[in-house]
Structures are given as C-alpha cells and as structure tokens.
Write a protein that holds these residues in place. Structure first.
Motif, PDB file in Angstrom:
ATOM      1  N   PRO A 243       0.835  -1.205   0.000  1.00 66.37           N
ATOM      2  CA  PRO A 243       0.000   0.000   0.000  1.00 66.37           C
ATOM      3  C   PRO A 243       0.868   1.253   0.000  1.00 66.37           C
ATOM      4  CG  PRO A 243      -0.821  -1.604   1.575  1.00 66.37           C
ATOM      5  CD  PRO A 243       0.493  -2.125   1.096  1.00 66.37           C
ATOM      6  N   SER A 244       0.496   2.229  -0.814  1.00 61.70           N
ATOM      7  CA  SER A 244       1.343   3.403  -1.000  1.00 61.70           C
ATOM      8  C   SER A 244       0.709   4.637  -0.384  1.00 61.70           C
ATOM      9  CB  SER A 244       1.582   3.645  -2.488  1.00 61.70           C
ATOM     10  OG  SER A 244       2.374   4.776  -2.690  1.00 61.70           O
ATOM     11  N   THR A 245       1.558   5.491   0.171  1.00 63.63           N
ATOM     12  CA  THR A 245       1.091   6.763   0.728  1.00 63.63           C
ATOM     13  C   THR A 245       1.432   7.923  -0.201  1.00 63.63           C
ATOM     14  OG1 THR A 245       3.167   7.015   1.950  1.00 63.63           O
ATOM     15  CG2 THR A 245       1.348   5.911   3.087  1.00 63.63           C
ATOM     16  N   SER A 246       1.983   7.602  -1.367  1.00 70.14           N
ATOM     17  CA  SER A 246       2.385   8.651  -2.301  1.00 70.14           C
ATOM     18  C   SER A 246       2.107   8.181  -3.727  1.00 70.14           C
ATOM     19  CB  SER A 246       3.882   8.944  -2.145  1.00 70.14           C
ATOM     20  OG  SER A 246       4.657   7.854  -2.638  1.00 70.14           O
ATOM     21  N   ARG A 247       2.562   8.950  -4.688  1.00 68.16           N
ATOM     22  CA  ARG A 247       2.480   8.549  -6.087  1.00 68.16           C
ATOM     23  C   ARG A 247       3.854   8.112  -6.586  1.00 68.16           C
ATOM     24  NH1 ARG A 247      -2.256   7.576  -8.683  1.00 68.16           N
ATOM     25  NH2 ARG A 247      -1.240   8.217 -10.634  1.00 68.16           N
ATOM     26  N   LYS A 248       4.663   7.591  -5.682  1.00 74.45           N
ATOM     27  CA  LYS A 248       5.978   7.069  -6.067  1.00 74.45           C
ATOM     28  C   LYS A 248       5.829   5.597  -6.419  1.00 74.45           C
ATOM     29  CE  LYS A 248       9.064  10.307  -3.831  1.00 74.45           C
ATOM     30  NZ  LYS A 248      10.293  10.486  -3.028  1.00 74.45           N
ATOM     31  N   ILE A 249       6.189   5.267  -7.643  1.00 72.03           N
ATOM     32  CA  ILE A 249       5.863   3.942  -8.162  1.00 72.03           C
ATOM     33  C   ILE A 249       6.673   2.819  -7.510  1.00 72.03           C
ATOM     34  CG2 ILE A 249       5.058   4.798 -10.386  1.00 72.03           C
ATOM     35  CD1 ILE A 249       7.801   3.973 -11.530  1.00 72.03           C
ATOM     36  N   LEU A 250       7.836   3.136  -6.934  1.00 74.21           N
ATOM     37  CA  LEU A 250       8.657   2.093  -6.311  1.00 74.21           C
ATOM     38  C   LEU A 250       8.682   2.183  -4.795  1.00 74.21           C
ATOM     39  CD1 LEU A 250      11.749   1.872  -8.725  1.00 74.21           C
ATOM     40  CD2 LEU A 250       9.587   0.601  -8.798  1.00 74.21           C
ATOM     41  N   GLU A 251       7.752   2.911  -4.238  1.00 75.26           N
ATOM     42  CA  GLU A 251       7.684   2.985  -2.770  1.00 75.26           C
ATOM     43  C   GLU A 251       7.487   1.576  -2.201  1.00 75.26           C
ATOM     44  OE1 GLU A 251       4.595   4.590   0.583  1.00 75.26           O
ATOM     45  OE2 GLU A 251       5.060   5.965  -1.059  1.00 75.26           O
ATOM     46  N   GLY A 252       8.285   1.230  -1.202  1.00 71.00           N
ATOM     47  CA  GLY A 252       8.206  -0.097  -0.587  1.00 71.00           C
ATOM     48  C   GLY A 252       9.147  -1.120  -1.183  1.00 71.00           C
ATOM     49  N   VAL A 253       9.737  -0.822  -2.345  1.00 69.12           N
ATOM     50  CA  VAL A 253      10.710  -1.735  -2.962  1.00 69.12           C
ATOM     51  C   VAL A 253      12.065  -1.529  -2.289  1.00 69.12           C
ATOM     52  CG1 VAL A 253      11.925  -2.344  -5.088  1.00 69.12           C
ATOM     53  CG2 VAL A 253       9.491  -1.748  -5.162  1.00 69.12           C
ATOM     54  N   LYS A 269      20.489   5.208  -7.598  1.00 67.78           N
ATOM     55  CA  LYS A 269      19.972   6.573  -7.488  1.00 67.78           C
ATOM     56  C   LYS A 269      18.687   6.743  -8.288  1.00 67.78           C
ATOM     57  CE  LYS A 269      21.192  11.363  -8.480  1.00 67.78           C
ATOM     58  NZ  LYS A 269      22.105  12.248  -9.231  1.00 67.78           N
ATOM     59  N   ILE A 270      18.649   6.177  -9.496  1.00 64.61           N
ATOM     60  CA  ILE A 270      17.424   6.270 -10.309  1.00 64.61           C
ATOM     61  C   ILE A 270      16.270   5.544  -9.620  1.00 64.61           C
ATOM     62  CG2 ILE A 270      16.354   5.555 -12.482  1.00 64.61           C
ATOM     63  CD1 ILE A 270      19.079   6.047 -13.814  1.00 64.61           C
ATOM     64  N   LEU A 271      16.524   4.361  -9.073  1.00 64.85           N
ATOM     65  CA  LEU A 271      15.467   3.646  -8.351  1.00 64.85           C
ATOM     66  C   LEU A 271      15.001   4.447  -7.141  1.00 64.85           C
ATOM     67  CD1 LEU A 271      16.861  -0.020  -8.464  1.00 64.85           C
ATOM     68  CD2 LEU A 271      15.329   1.114 -10.081  1.00 64.85           C
ATOM     69  N   ALA A 272      15.944   5.129  -6.471  1.00 59.35           N
ATOM     70  CA  ALA A 272      15.574   5.977  -5.331  1.00 59.35           C
ATOM     71  C   ALA A 272      14.698   7.145  -5.762  1.00 59.35           C
ATOM     72  CB  ALA A 272      16.840   6.489  -4.631  1.00 59.35           C
ATOM     73  N   GLU A 273      14.926   7.679  -6.974  1.00 57.70           N
ATOM     74  CA  GLU A 273      14.096   8.776  -7.491  1.00 57.70           C
ATOM     75  C   GLU A 273      12.625   8.380  -7.544  1.00 57.70           C
ATOM     76  OE1 GLU A 273      15.559   9.745 -11.339  1.00 57.70           O
ATOM     77  OE2 GLU A 273      17.455  10.574 -10.621  1.00 57.70           O
ATOM     78  N   TYR A 274      12.381   7.106  -7.839  1.00 57.41           N
ATOM     79  CA  TYR A 274      11.007   6.621  -7.959  1.00 57.41           C
ATOM     80  C   TYR A 274      10.457   6.070  -6.650  1.00 57.41           C
ATOM     81  CZ  TYR A 274      11.390   7.143 -13.023  1.00 57.41           C
ATOM     82  OH  TYR A 274      11.525   7.660 -14.298  1.00 57.41           O
ATOM     83  N   GLY A 275      11.201   6.241  -5.551  1.00 61.72           N
ATOM     84  CA  GLY A 275      10.663   5.904  -4.233  1.00 61.72           C
ATOM     85  C   GLY A 275      11.219   4.659  -3.592  1.00 61.72           C
ATOM     86  N   ALA A 276      12.113   3.929  -4.255  1.00 62.25           N
ATOM     87  CA  ALA A 276      12.674   2.719  -3.656  1.00 62.25           C
ATOM     88  C   ALA A 276      13.504   3.065  -2.428  1.00 62.25           C
ATOM     89  CB  ALA A 276      13.536   1.971  -4.672  1.00 62.25           C
ATOM     90  N   GLN A 525      10.222  14.245 -15.681  1.00 63.69           N
ATOM     91  CA  GLN A 525       9.294  15.044 -14.889  1.00 63.69           C
ATOM     92  C   GLN A 525       7.864  14.698 -15.308  1.00 63.69           C
ATOM     93  OE1 GLN A 525      10.099  17.475 -12.359  1.00 63.69           O
ATOM     94  NE2 GLN A 525      12.052  16.381 -12.498  1.00 63.69           N
ATOM     95  N   PHE A 526       7.142  14.039 -14.394  1.00 64.11           N
ATOM     96  CA  PHE A 526       5.802  13.525 -14.681  1.00 64.11           C
ATOM     97  C   PHE A 526       4.718  14.455 -14.140  1.00 64.11           C
ATOM     98  CE2 PHE A 526       8.628   9.893 -14.497  1.00 64.11           C
ATOM     99  CZ  PHE A 526       8.214   9.085 -15.544  1.00 64.11           C
ATOM    100  N   GLY A 527       3.531  14.279 -14.711  1.00 64.86           N
ATOM    101  CA  GLY A 527       2.380  14.999 -14.183  1.00 64.86           C
ATOM    102  C   GLY A 527       1.750  14.297 -13.004  1.00 64.86           C
ATOM    103  N   ASN A 528       1.674  12.952 -13.031  1.00 62.70           N
ATOM    104  CA  ASN A 528       0.983  12.250 -11.949  1.00 62.70           C
ATOM    105  C   ASN A 528       1.798  11.087 -11.370  1.00 62.70           C
ATOM    106  OD1 ASN A 528       0.842  10.431 -14.019  1.00 62.70           O
ATOM    107  ND2 ASN A 528      -1.379  10.123 -13.922  1.00 62.70           N
ATOM    108  N   ILE A 529       3.105  11.105 -11.610  1.00 68.14           N
ATOM    109  CA  ILE A 529       4.020  10.186 -10.923  1.00 68.14           C
ATOM    110  C   ILE A 529       5.006  11.040 -10.149  1.00 68.14           C
ATOM    111  CG2 ILE A 529       5.870   8.479 -11.203  1.00 68.14           C
ATOM    112  CD1 ILE A 529       4.460   7.487 -13.707  1.00 68.14           C
ATOM    113  N   GLU A 530       5.139  10.752  -8.881  1.00 68.87           N
ATOM    114  CA  GLU A 530       6.000  11.557  -8.018  1.00 68.87           C
ATOM    115  C   GLU A 530       7.436  11.026  -8.082  1.00 68.87           C
ATOM    116  OE1 GLU A 530       6.393  12.784  -3.282  1.00 68.87           O
ATOM    117  OE2 GLU A 530       4.638  11.697  -4.003  1.00 68.87           O
ATOM    118  N   THR A 531       8.386  11.938  -8.272  1.00 66.86           N
ATOM    119  CA  THR A 531       9.800  11.577  -8.225  1.00 66.86           C
ATOM    120  C   THR A 531      10.525  12.530  -7.271  1.00 66.86           C
ATOM    121  OG1 THR A 531      10.342  12.971 -10.120  1.00 66.86           O
ATOM    122  CG2 THR A 531       9.843  10.658 -10.575  1.00 66.86           C
ATOM    123  N   GLY A 532      11.695  12.146  -6.870  1.00 68.34           N
ATOM    124  CA  GLY A 532      12.486  12.975  -5.955  1.00 68.34           C
ATOM    125  C   GLY A 532      13.138  12.119  -4.889  1.00 68.34           C
TER     126      GLY A 532
END
Length: 548
Positions: A243-253, A269-276, A525-532
């Motif tokens: 379950p995700s609390t954000s729009r980061k596609i790899l959160e929890g990985v 670093k790239i995987l971390a950008e997407y929330g890993a 840079q996405f409109g509905n996918i969170e990165t950072g």
C-alpha cells in the motif's frame, strides 16, 4: 536544438522500443521532449544528448506501466505526461561534475576536501602522479595507443610498467605526463596486453570501432541488445506492491546496492528517485571509493559499511537480504558469486522464501564473450569500443581522445535501471526472479550506432566556434579531469547559468556532509508520478545496517 534533432530522439526511441513488451508503446504519446535551444553543448561529435533523451523516454514508458499496475489507469488524465528537457538529460550524463557543496565543484579539489570522507584509501585519486596511472598514452607502435588503468589502487599498474609507486612532491602536470609517455614509448601494445592480463589490470588498446567489432568479443557483444532481462526462476508467485502513501511507483521496494564509483550507484539513485528504499553497502576499511562522487551518487539512499568476508557482517547482510527485493551488483563478474550472494544463489533463496528477487548487474564489457570477466571502467569502454577514436577524429586529430565527463557510466546506469524496473514490473505481474544486466560497452555500441552530427553543424557549433578554442588544444594524453574541466568551462561560456538553473537542480543542506548540496533533479518530470529524493546524500558507511 532543432526539430530534426527531436525527430532524431524519437527515431532512437523507436529503435529501442522493442526492448520493452509491445503494449508499453501505447504511452509514447505521453512523452514530451522540450528545450529546442539550437545549441550543441557538450564537445563530442556523438549524439549523446539525443541518445540519453531517448533512453530517459524509455525509462518513462516503464514507469507509466508500473504506475498503471499500482495506481490504475488514468488515460483521460491530462496530467499523465512526462516532460524531458534536453539540457537536463545531457546534464544527467555529467551529474558528478554538476554537483557542488557550498558552491564547490569537483574541480575545486582543495576546497572540497574538508567536506569529504577519506575513502581514497590508496591515494589513487588524490596524488596527481598516481592519478595519471589511469590515462591514455601512445605506445612504441607510434600509431597505436593504450589506456593503462591503475583503478583505485595504482601501485600494481605502476610497478607493471616499471615506474615507482610514489614520487613524493611531484605535482607538475606536464612533467607527470612526460614521465608516463616516456615509459609507455618503451612498450608495444602486445607487450602491454600481456602485462595487463598477467597482472589483472584494466588497461586496453584504443581501437577504432571496426577493429573492436572484428574481435571475438566485439562480434559477440554487438549481437546483444543494450540491456537484457532474463528469468532466473519462474516458480515464485507475483509480488503485489505494498500500500502506498504517495504517487511514487517504487515505494516499498527494497534495494541493496553493492557498487562503487558511478555506473552502479547511478542505478540505485534512479530507483531511489522513484521511491525505492536503497541501502548502499560498502566496506570503507577495505574497498576504496572516490570521495567526491558520493555527493551525487548517494542521493536518496542510506549507506552502510559491511565487509562481506567477515562472518559477523555477513550475518547482518543476510538479515537485510531476507527482506530485499533488488540486489545491484557493480563488481567484476563473479566477485559477488564467490562471496555466496550471486544471482544463482538469489534464485535459490527466492524459492525458499517464495518471493522473487531482481538481480541487477553492470560491468565494462558485458556478460557474454571472452572479455566479459575483464575489468574495466568508463575510459576503458570508450577506448575499446571505438568512442575515443571518434572523439579524436571529430576534432581533426589522428589520435584517440577520451570524451569529457563519465557519460557512458551514466548512460549504462540508465540502461540497467530500465532493465531492473522492467524486472520489477514482470515480478509484479508474472512472478519469478529476474537477472537484469547492461554494460558500458553496450551503451557505447548503442551510441555509436546513432552516428555523428552533420559536418556543417559540428563545425559551426564546436570546431570553428571560438568558445571551444581551449578544448581544441586537448590531446590524447590529457587526463579525464582536464578534458572535463575544459569542456565545462566552454559550456558555461555558452550558457552561464547552466549549473545554477533551478529547473535542473535541487538544493538542500546535508547534515552528513555538513554543507549545502546542489545536485541534479530527476530528468523525467511527470504529471501524476512523483519523483524525488526522500533523504539527502551522505558519505559511504554513514548509517546502521537496517531497513528504514
């Protein structure tokens, strides 16, 4: 940047699109390539900007599909776009040269040292004489050139060619070059190859592309795609996303990164950008690393010290491994296998825990062919593949030249990250464990396949442009640091705000480095996918070995 160059990006993207499952192509219309500035910035005749922009587009297509699986489809959502700024993509290929702390960059060597952890254990970077053991020189053959490489140790290479490991007090650049060149003039390429293989060093002849492709290894690796995703086992079930609390596609990985220097850490670093959640595992007492690279490479990660040859540290690592989803291996092929944590072992562990692993690998020469076990770095790949000869000839010199910046490092990191993200998608939808691999040479071959800029454009923008007058003086024997510094100075004459544009850089204070960091934002840079990045950078070995 002209419309035709954007079309070239789309052409390159179309050529690599078959690397993904067919249905991924449906999202191509959501990609926007921006900043048609009409400027060629980096002094390289190869299409670096277009190639990396296309690969970032490929990365975005995988991200879109993971987002659909995780959050559901939003095809009517106008925000479901990905914008890729071409200057931003190019800056990605030189990330470490763009990073700074309290305004100090890589070339501010003396000022920046006070912020850095001393991980250059063998003075292979900090000693100017030893640093030049990783450089390109002419050989006794005269029209043939050889890139010796002392790696992060230097002494073995220096003893191999008959030079002292240290020359106390020697800092004069021209004198250092003269010492090396005089010595390398004593050896033929064949003699250097024999010494190199005997001492297991990372040197290689600078070959033209046709010569590399005629070697047995060139014939093998050129038949392979830029990256590969191979099933390791197919018995474990699909792994749902948490379950995700954000729009980061790899959160929890959860990712364990066993890497140093640039290409491998770029994957993490790239995987971390997407929330890993990424933990970089090093052993600073036994494994040297380049201190400055850590400013950029460790963004979004925790870092910990574990010696995988130590029984107590192995227990701690295996505790992390039990809960990991991804392992990134950036060492010479077989090194992690010898420690008991290679891809085949992970497939076995996956069956035991009934949950698949993703094993990501990057190296210099790829994982097939007679040179696959040969060590190497960015300059080695560029010299072997033919990139260095294209660079030299592009500047009217009948000699190879290493391009500025570690561009093939970052390009390889992007390729391997795409492969791993595809592996994560496949594990989620199909189950199983996957080996995801790429190499520096595979990136270089992809780049070379795109050809060079048209001669009139190249002359107008670079070789007949007074901004690049100093760069035109660069020779084959110049160090990668001098080449990159001279290139950056020219680029900043064209675009003075290139390294301070808030569109491209994120600034935040690092408690670990005790200074204000400026590092590159994610390119996609996405409109509905969170990165950072969820945390700022820190030096190697900063955190406890535990998931966070």
């Amino acid at each position: 940047m002209t419309v035709t160059q954007v079309q070239e990006i789309k052409r390159i993207l179309a050529s690599v699109l078959p690397l993904l499952p067919p249905d991924f192509a449906a999202n191509v219309t959501k990609l926007e390539f921006t900043n048609e500035s009409g400027e060629l910035l980096v002094p390289s005749p190869l299409k670096q900007t277009e190639t990396i922009s296309a690969l970032k587009g490929l990365e975005a297509l995988v991200a879109f599909k993971i987002a659909e699986e995780r959050f559901g489809s939003a095809k009517e959502d106008d925000k479901e776009k990905c914008s890729i700024d071409l200057h931003h993509a190019l800056l990605f290929l030189m990330s470490t040269y763009c990073s700074s702390i309290d305004g100090y960059y890589k070339m501010d060597q003396q000022e920046v040292l006070k912020y850095l952890k001393p991980t250059d254990l063998n003075q292979a970077q900090s000693d100017p004489y030893r640093r030049m053991s990783a450089n390109l020189y002419r050989t006794k053959d005269k029209d043939r050139f050889y890139h010796i490489h002392g790696s992060l140790e230097a002494s073995t290479c220096l003893k191999m060619i008959g030079l002292p490991p240290f020359i106390e007090g020697l800092t004069d650049y021209d004198k250092i070059v003269e010492i090396y060149q005089d010595k390398l003039d004593e050896f033929t390429v064949d003699e250097l190859e024999a010494l190199n293989n005997k001492n297991r060093q990372a040197g290689v002849e600078a070959m033209k592309q046709e010569d590399f492709l005629s070697t047995p290894h060139g014939q093998t690796i050129s038949k392979l795609p830029p990256f590969e995703v191979t099933a390791l086992e197919t018995t474990t079930p699909p792994v749902p996303f948490t379950p995700s609390t954000s729009r980061k596609i790899l959160e929890g990985v959860k990712v364990l990164e066993l890497c140093r220097i640039i290409a491998g850490p770029t994957i993490g670093k790239i995987l971390a950008e997407y929330g890993a959640t990424v933990i970089k595992v090093t052993s600073d007492d036994t494994l040297p690393d380049v201190p400055f690279f850590q400013l950029d490479a460790n963004m979004g990660k925790h870092t910990t010290n574990l010696n995988l040859k130590d029984a107590r540290d192995r227990v701690k690592f295996e505790a992390l491994l039990r809960d990991a989803d991804v392992v990134i291996d950036g060492y010479r092929q077989g090194a992690i296998d010898k420690l008991g944590y290679g891809k085949d072992k992970l497939a076995e562990l996956a069956r035991e825990r009934n949950r698949g692993y993703i094993y990501g690998s990057e190296n210099c020469f790829g994982f097939s062919g007679e040179w696959s076990h040969r060590p190497g770095w960015q300059q080695i790949a560029d010299c072997a593949s033919g990139v260095a000869w294209v660079q030299g000839l592009g500047f009217g010199k009948n000699e190879p030249m290493v391009p500025p910046f570690p561009m093939s490092d970052y390009g390889t990191g992007c390729l391997a990250a795409i492969a791993i993200m595809l592996g994560i998608y496949k594990r989620n939808t199909e189950g199983g464990s996957y080996w995801c691999s790429s190499s520096l040479v595979q990136y270089d071959l992809l780049l070379l396949k795109q050809g060079t800029y048209l001669e009139d454009v190249w002359k107008e923008e670079v070789t007949q442009n007074e901004i690049y007058l100093d760069f035109m003086k660069i020779r084959y024997y110049d160090s990668v640091d001098k080449i990159s510094k001279t290139a950056m100075q020219a680029m900043l004459k064209k675009l003075p705000n290139l390294l301070s544009d808030e569109k491209y850089f994120v600034k935040e204070y690092s408690d670990a480095f005790k200074g204000m960091l400026s590092t590159l934002k994610p390119v996609c840079q996405f409109g509905n996918i969170e990165t950072g990045y969820v945390c700022s950078s820190r030096p190697n070995g900063y955190d406890a070995p535990e998931w966070w």
